[in-house]
Design an enzyme around this catalytic site. Structure first.
Site, short mmCIF file in Angstrom:
data_model
loop_
_atom_site.label_atom_id
_atom_site.label_comp_id
_atom_site.label_asym_id
_atom_site.label_seq_id
_atom_site.Cartn_x
_atom_site.Cartn_y
_atom_site.Cartn_z
N GLU A 86 -5.38 60.55 3.98
CA GLU A 86 -6.19 61.01 2.85
C GLU A 86 -5.73 60.38 1.54
OE1 GLU A 86 -6.13 65.28 3.14
OE2 GLU A 86 -6.82 65.22 5.22
N GLU B 137 -13.44 67.97 -0.14
CA GLU B 137 -12.50 68.95 -0.65
C GLU B 137 -11.72 68.44 -1.86
OE1 GLU B 137 -10.26 69.69 2.86
OE2 GLU B 137 -9.08 67.86 2.68
N HIS C 80 -9.18 76.62 13.97
CA HIS C 80 -7.77 76.75 14.33
C HIS C 80 -6.93 75.86 13.42
CE1 HIS C 80 -8.99 77.72 18.78
NE2 HIS C 80 -8.95 78.81 18.05
#
Lengths: 696, 696
Positions: A182, A489, A385
């Site tokens: 990222e 995000e 999860h």
């Protein structure tokens, strides 16, 4: 050091003769070269005077990979490094078309010529390299047959090199840093590159584009590229926490090392090379793998309206989930993701995956109630999860966790492995913890394990903080998408958020590996400027915002491929802007065909995709921080058919920074003869739906 | 990834509070901090909430190393990573002055305070970190006591971090590339750094200078620094070809991790920290270790007048060696280096160390004859062993090779390890070859082995392509110098050659680790423009030249410290310029004292050194590509004494590029009150000898 005249002369001679060397190799001896079906790509193979295997690649007569080393070394036995001769070879070809259960296109043509070169040394060491030459690039892998003394090996160094023209421009992210993948992509000359992840994209001085990556990464460490000398990138395998290298038993093959080659940037996007080098579907009937669109309790946490745990305003409550289910049902979404439903989020989960239960819900979340409610509305819950990178805790609970979801009609699970690079944790039988890179051999195997275990329950996996994609979706079609790059995000809290160029680089880099769950569709582009909710965590810095126009958010549904696409914003933000929201309602997530029409890495992309099983087409265009007007011929449409084009364009005065919401929404009739004007604002985009007018 | 509000807040709080955090730690609890004798440097130690050990360093109230991790992880047992508490500590101090057999200064003061912090976990894991705080920096090392289950460990990750202010400027060379240490130094912000060698030098925004390195590297892998997050440099140990990390048995200590700190660049140069953290002399009487000056059959090969082998014009002939011996004897040199005297140079020695014999001479070189001839003239041969990085071939012949030289009165041997990074070779008992980094544990041990074996024969070692220096010359005073950076040879064939700034960076980077055999004193600054000799290899490109003025070549004898200094050029080039050559005849190689007077990294340096056992002083000044006039007070001279200053200055119109030979040579009377003007030309320098006038 010292430097002999003789060596220097030999080096210079070799450098000067490289292009002719590879091309000459082609003709010199049968069995030492292979060409693509169209004849433009040529791979030549040879050994040096010291018996070092090497290969080179030319494209249209131009050297694109100068002679580059092949081989590997082991911890405890003689390497496959030198002293080798070519003792045999075999050639072949294939031309078959296979069907994807879902994908950018339904039918993929695998058309290649193949050359298997047998290398052997006098002392009995032997290995083969299988080359495949396609029109859109080449792949090769090592195939190590059974041989005395090599029943169990530890590969300490894969000697594979990629020699790239030094004057090339590259788009890359670093490897072996704190993050996994990222990072913002760098656009630089080669001199600024040290160790980088793949796919890494190069534009040669001639304009030819290359992307180096790998395909079918299974039971092996991921390959990064380390620039060892100027222009020479050497394979650098992710380290292991317990072994000196990659551990293999018996005869083995490596992943394919791939070099996609195209005359222009758009050509890279249209390549199917990575998929073609993966094994066919091993799961049989995968009709339960369902592309589609989803919403979820997710962005609310990123902008601090809600929290994963119960420390501020818990997001994953029964009521809130039902609200999302209602919204999904009303607007044609297939799924509702719920994050923060399970216990473990209230402690220091960031560095401690042991805290998570994957079966115990928070008291304010009734899994049975919301699952049944969703099914009653024709919607499915999307599971979640988060492991914090602790794979032992996850694997111990995995069967129960997937069973639980299966019992509740869940067909997709988003997994998460938030841990720093090198800090993914597992615990051995003696209780000792080990920390691995996300792309190390141990983790590579874990990720596949989660996918195959999920498949037993007809569950698809959307991996976040994943191993990079290497096309394994072909073999395991329930590995439906993944993250593996800087996603939406970062626009909530990133410092900096994703700049406008980011989504003009991704299609030419990260997306060459496979689908990405980027989660487009943010409609409130400055959420951190809203008043803070009472009881919520403080807003992030207002410097964190979405650096696109609203039209570009729509375009991303077409430009960034994922078979499951999120509409990432809050329901109320879509309800506030029903007109642009219509495009998200209309756009599909599965395609009959995809065609990158035009583009330049880091600047812009125009791509058209035909809906799977439909005559409808969708077009997406994105630009970087520069405005540009694109006159786009619609030649991809069927000749003789008149389509209605419903367009969502940047308005004349739109600008991501000052006027991001200004849109020109409308419709018009077009044909394949039409040249459509796409006015892209700074940070802007365009989204268009085309459907035959006789469907109206 | 996902990012919780709570974690973000904690991170921000930690970032904001860092300086006070470390300073607060100092006062909070006894046994958790240690200060330098002058009180300016403070090291504070703590554990995080998760029991992760960390340390920080402040200097004059300013944070220089923000809280940074300590610890290590192993391949097969629980790491020393988290769950630790500080369970004890002990403090101490030392103030002693020790004498160097040779060095930059005769007497070195070791004045430090010490803190040993005992870390332990509930399950019995324990280790200690020993910190020493000096006025010029700190050192710390891990000390791992005997404990259950840790009798044999493989350290897969040393978790040591160095958190540096992100706005710093750094001078660095890359690590893990094809070369070892022979790169041009980069001058960049931190954002361009990935993995770098030590010493690495930082200039903080406040002007404070730091250098991170290590001391006493023994039986361990060298530490590079990997920038893992912005500003966070993590220890990165050189890999092993056969193990998952550094292999240690029983209780062990690591090398010292060092941080030299100074308010300015010159302060770094005056630091003795590295030496002070090494063990005292283990060799006893080392009067046979003889500093001095040498000439040799060397540059002639680099400029292709001669060759190492017999392929062109063999350099190492009996006659040519005698010519150099005569020249040495006439001009006061102590040694004559002869390279290419032994068989093996005619094949492909570059990648094949197996070809070398270290006892067999070429037929045209009579070792006995030249050795005796040299001794008869008061000169000694300087030996040479090029291994091509093949340590097995060298170790097999080592005893015989050193015996042979000892028998011929040789007291110094230059060794060479020309092999690419990662390609230093050894062969195990089963005949399998392994390839190591020059700074891996295996090679670290080999280099020391060669030094201790040589010591048995009263031979000193000058290592080329070495492991970096970590001050082991204190323990093994016969490890007399080494290469380990781009030396003069690059001016013969380097593309590019060393730019003018190179020698204005070395004193603040590479030279902080110890002496370097740079081989200054090239007088024919454009050798590649001379006509080629008949039968010799072709000249290198004329772009390869010496980018200094002649005065700067003289200055290098003072600015670049080595106890054995070569006069690297051909005898005839010195004979052609007797006036400047006089300085080389006069300048010593061993010093009573050294004082860096002024400088800026990459710009310039002025340094004064007092001859060992003499009242004479020598001054050297170098600049980069910028001309500058330095008004240098001579306050280092003894008050009340009048000295004659014999100066070798750049002439007014001197310029490395256009007029490099123009010098102003003369003498004048000076005292400690004098302010001497040093006019430095672009690429220029100044050399001055001072001696009391009553000596005349």
């Amino acid at each position: 050091m010292i430097f002999s005249a003789r060596v220097l002369l030999a080096t210079i001679a070799a450098l000067l003769c490289l292009p002719s060397a590879v091309l000459a190799m082609q003709g010199d001896e049968a069995g030492r070269s292979v060409s693509s079906p169209d004849g433009r790509l040529v791979v030549a193979v040879d050994v040096t005077g010291e018996g070092v295997p090497q290969y080179g690649v030319a494209y249209g007569g131009e050297m694109v990979i100068a002679p580059s080393r092949l081989g590997m070394r082991f911890a405890a036995m003689k390497g496959f490094d030198e002293g080798f001769a070519i003792v045999g070879s075999s050639a072949g070809s294939a031309d078959e078309t296979w069907e994807q259960p879902w994908g950018e296109r339904r039918f993929v043509r695998d058309h290649h010529n193949e050359l298997v070169v047998n290398f052997a040394a006098d002392d009995g060491r032997s290995f083969n390299v299988r080359f495949r030459a396609f029109d859109d690039g080449i792949g090769f892998r090592y195939e190590v047959p059974a041989q005395q003394g090599y029943d169990a090996v530890t590969i300490v160094d894969e000697l594979t090199e990629f020699r790239v023209a030094e004057a090339s421009t590259a788009w890359w992210i670093p490897s072996r840093g704190w993050n996994r993948y990222e990072y913002l992509y760098e656009t630089t000359g080669l001199e600024e590159m040290d160790i980088v992840h793949t796919p890494v994209t190069f534009r040669m001085p001639s304009g030819i584009h290359l992307s180096v990556h790998e395909a079918a990464l299974v039971d092996y460490a991921a390959m990064s590229l380390k620039q060892y000398r100027p222009g020479i990138f050497a394979a650098d395998l992710a380290p292991s926490a317990t072994a000196a290298g990659v551990v293999k038993k018996g005869p083995f093959t490596t992943p394919w090392r791939t070099i996609q080659v195209a005359p222009d940037a758009a050509g890279l996007v249209n390549s199917d090379l990575i998929l073609n080098l993966n094994e066919p579907n091993r799961l049989g009937d995968v009709s339960w793998v369902e592309p589609g669109k989803y919403v979820g309790i997710w962005w609310a946490m990123h902008i601090n309206d809600r929290s994963w745990g119960t420390d501020f305003i818990h997001g994953a409550t029964t009521d809130e989930t039902k609200r999302y289910i209602d919204f999904a049902a009303e607007n044609g979404f297939d799924g509702v993701l719920v994050e923060g439903w399970n216990t473990g989020w209230d402690g220091d989960w960031f560095n401690n995956g042991d805290v998570f239960s994957f079966t115990e819900t928070y008291p304010d979340f009734d899994l049975r109630e919301v699952a049944d409610y969703a099914l009653s509305k024709g919607v499915r819950l999307v599971g979640h999860h988060e492991t914090s990178g602790n794979i032992t805790n996850y694997e111990r609970q995995m069967a129960d966790a997937y069973d639980l979801y299966e019992d509740h009609g869940v067909r997709q699970v988003k997994t998460g492995y938030v841990a720093d690079g090198g800090d993914a944790k597992w615990v051995d039988d003696t209780g000792v913890a080990h920390y691995e890179w996300h792309d190390g051999q141990k983790m590579v195997n874990h990720y596949i394990h989660s996918v195959t275990e999920a498949a037993k329950r007809k569950i698809s996996i959307n991996t976040h903080e994943p191993i990079k994609d290497t096309g394994l979706r072909r073999t395991y079609p329930n590995w439906i998408t993944r993250e593996g790059a800087r996603g939406q995000e970062y626009n909530a809290w990133g410092q900096p958020p994703n700049p406008p160029e980011h989504t003009a680089i991704l299609p030419y880099t990260r997306m060459l590996s496979g689908p990405m769950d980027f989660t487009p569709g943010i409609f409130d582009l400055m959420p951190n400027e809203r008043p803070q909710l009472e009881g919520a965590a403080p807003r992030h810095s207002t410097a964190s915002r979405v650096e696109t126009t609203l039209a570009k958010q729509l375009a991303l549904y077409v430009t960034i491929y994922s078979p499951i696409q999120m509409a990432a914003d809050l329901p109320e933000n879509y309800e506030a802007r029903p007109e642009p929201f219509q495009f998200i309602r209309d756009v599909p997530a599965d395609w009959e065909e995809s065609i990158a029409l035009a583009g330049a890495v880091g600047d812009y992309l125009v791509i058209a995709r035909q809906e799977r099983g439909s005559d409808d087409w969708f077009l997406g265009a994105v630009t970087d921080e520069e405005a540009r007007n694109i006159s786009q011929p619609l030649s991809f449409l069927t000749d003789g058919v008149t389509y209605r084009a419903e367009y969502y364009l940047d308005a004349d005065d739109a600008d991501w920074e000052t006027n991001p919401y200004a849109m020109d929404i409308g419709s018009r009739a077009v044909t394949s003869e039409t040249v459509m004007e796409l006015p892209l604002a700074p940070g802007g985009g365009a989204a268009v739906r085309f459907y035959p007018m006789n469907d109206e």
